[in-house]
Design an enzyme around this catalytic site. Structure first.
Site, PDB file in Angstrom:
ATOM      1  N   ARG A 184      13.009   4.524 -10.958  1.00 59.98           N
ATOM      2  CA  ARG A 184      13.285   3.146 -10.329  1.00 59.98           C
ATOM      3  C   ARG A 184      12.032   2.509 -10.764  1.00 59.98           C
ATOM      4  O   ARG A 184      12.189   1.264 -10.543  1.00 59.98           O
ATOM      5  CB  ARG A 184      13.432   3.617  -8.975  1.00 59.98           C
ATOM      6  CG  ARG A 184      14.943   3.882  -8.288  1.00 59.98           C
ATOM      7  CD  ARG A 184      14.839   4.533  -6.757  1.00 59.98           C
ATOM      8  NE  ARG A 184      14.451   3.458  -6.005  1.00 59.98           N
ATOM      9  CZ  ARG A 184      14.850   2.389  -5.676  1.00 59.98           C
ATOM     10  NH1 ARG A 184      16.256   2.166  -6.052  1.00 59.98           N
ATOM     11  NH2 ARG A 184      14.393   1.605  -4.868  1.00 59.98           N
ATOM     12  N   CYS A 233       6.816  -0.073  -1.409  1.00 56.32           N
ATOM     13  CA  CYS A 233       8.045   0.896  -2.159  1.00 56.32           C
ATOM     14  C   CYS A 233       8.785  -0.408  -2.657  1.00 56.32           C
ATOM     15  O   CYS A 233       9.831  -0.861  -2.154  1.00 56.32           O
ATOM     16  CB  CYS A 233       8.717   1.031  -0.649  1.00 56.32           C
ATOM     17  SG  CYS A 233       7.612   2.141   0.484  1.00 56.32           S
ATOM     18  N   CYS A 252      16.427  -1.524   6.053  1.00 52.84           N
ATOM     19  CA  CYS A 252      17.840  -1.984   5.756  1.00 52.84           C
ATOM     20  C   CYS A 252      18.709  -1.017   6.738  1.00 52.84           C
ATOM     21  O   CYS A 252      19.940  -0.630   6.318  1.00 52.84           O
ATOM     22  CB  CYS A 252      18.253  -2.151   4.361  1.00 52.84           C
ATOM     23  SG  CYS A 252      18.229  -0.378   3.427  1.00 52.84           S
TER      24      CYS A 252
END
Length: 466
Positions: free
Chosen positions: A133, A104, A226
């Protein structure tokens, strides 16, 4: 002042206790910390930024803010990254020659760090499921000068069918509820809910199920998020231990402000205390959770799957030569354009490995036939593009060549540099002719082409111009 969801406050007051939770909520109202890494692949490059405040535990990393307009950025000499987010890649055992997957990967902070560790040897597969992305990921790896990356745009299921039990190390920085990004992203707060935490947990398990299939027996998996929620952190590591037999490895982060994982927030296994939690209130950076795991050497996680059979290549041939093979005439154009340039590690014997696709000439890492069905953004090093009776070297090659000392360089002053970024051609006093590397402050960031009159024609990519 951040409007932190009441349910979030209640949850972490129960988990941490009133006093520690109050420290967390106070820290979330403080400014986030900026930091950057200096690229060790670009040896000898001097930067103008302040290097007096190192990030503890991370080599070549410093607190401070960088600008995307500076040559340090355009040359791939520095990369802006949250300090805590530097640790997942740092904690891997990646060494030159390994096969590594960043599953990822966007926007590329962790992939660039893994590329540094590989030093141009071995294989880095950097994947991102989002097309927009993935494009940014490719650009950042090119800028960093990584020569041995395969950049893919697909799902974990897409990759697991191609790479069963293939990788020595896999990094999964999983999509999460983003609690650690509260003070950097209003959307992280806006979309937070307990339901979203559980949705993310299910998604993380789906991704990891496929990741484990791609890991060699005895291989290493680094899992990170995160976020703070135990459902996405200790509970996920517990699930990996219980379902696949992983063990949590110990790491020494002496001098780094970090907290241990909490076994009571998972299945109670004491190994969970070997995980790392980076809390904003401890002053390092934003929130991060990291676990370094080892798959048993006798694992059957790949379920005995075999690599997919390669379909016979039925592409048309021209005069007995496949269309992806380069002709002798075209090879001469490439050789002429690259004459006088020093090539970095990984590009030795490039001429014997060349292939082309729609006139793009590249040195592949893996045989394109073996990757059919995957969306590939970059397979190794693109040297450039063939045009009518000529060859134009690529921007990716320019960034890679910045790793080592070059002779065919035109170094621009500050004013010239700004004009070149805008796309202007420049008049120079250089006696060189043909394709040259373009630099500023000694840092290479582009190709240009010098005419006999000393005009430097601009080859900086239009999509990157400022």
């Amino acid at each position: 002042m951040l409007e932190i969801p009441a349910q979030f406050k209640e949850k972490f007051a129960q988990l941490l206790g009133e006093d520690e939770a109050a420290r967390l909520f106070k820290a979330l109202d403080e400014p986030s910390k900026k930091a950057f890494r200096v690229n060790s692949l670009k040896k000898g490059a001097a930067v103008s930024y302040d290097l007096s405040r190192p990030v503890p535990g991370i080599p070549n990393a410093y607190y401070g803010e960088i600008s995307g307009k500076d040559v340090e950025w355009t040359s791939g000499t520095v990369y802006s990254q949250d300090p805590a987010a530097m640790f997942p890649a740092h904690l891997t055992d990646v060494a030159p020659g390994d096969r590594v997957l960043d599953l990822c990967a966007a926007p590329g902070g962790k992939s660039t760090a893994l590329g540094e560790k590989l030093q141009g040897q071995g294989l880095l597969v950097a994947n991102e499921i989002s097309p927009s992305r993935a494009k940014i990921l490719r650009e950042n790896l090119e800028r960093w000068g990584v020569t041995n990356a395969l950049v893919t745009n697909g799902s974990s299921e897409d990759l697991s069918s191609k790479f069963p039990a293939f990788f020595d190390e896999i990094l999964v920085d999983a999509p999460c509820s983003g609690e650690g990004m509260f003070r950097k992203s209003e959307d992280a707060i806006k979309y937070w809910s307990e339901d979203n935490v559980l949705t993310c947990q299910a998604r993380q398990q789906e991704i990891l199920q496929e990741a484990v299939k791609m890991l060699k027996p005895g291989g290493q998996l680094v899992y990170s998020t995160c976020t703070f929620s135990p459902e996405e952190d200790e509970a996920i590591v517990s699930w990996l231990i219980d379902n696949y037999g992983f063990t949590v490895e110990e790491r020494d982060l002496e001098g780094v402000p970090t907290a241990a994982g909490r076994p009571e927030w998972g299945n109670g296994n004491p190994e969970l205390a070997r995980c790392f939690r980076f809390w904003p209130q401890d002053g390092l950076g934003e929130g991060q959770f990291v676990a370094v795991l080892r798959l048993p050497a006798a694992s059957n996680a790949a379920s005995g799957e075999k690599p997919a059979k390669r379909k016979q290549d039925k592409r048309k041939k021209r005069g007995g030569r496949r269309e992806d093979q380069i002709s002798r005439e075209d090879l001469e154009y490439v050789t002429e354009a690259l004459q006088g340039l020093s090539l970095p590690a990984g590009l030795e014997n490039w001429s014997s490995r060349l292939q082309k696709s729609k006139d793009h000439v590249f040195v592949p890492l893996l045989a394109p036939d073996s990757l059919r069905g995957l969306k590939i953004l970059s397979n190794g090093m693109e040297l450039g593009m063939l045009k009518k009776k000529r060859f134009e070297p690529s921007h990716q090659l320019a960034e890679a060549l910045g790793q080592i000392k070059q002779d065919r360089v035109v170094d621009l002053d500050e004013g010239q540099y700004e004009r070149y970024l805008h796309g202007e051609s420049l008049q120079t006093a250089s006696q060189l002719k043909g394709f040259v590397l373009v630099a500023s402050k000694g840092q290479v960031f582009s190709f240009g082409k010098l005419t006999t009159s000393g005009q430097l024609k601009n080859f900086y990519p239009k999509g990157l111009r400022q």
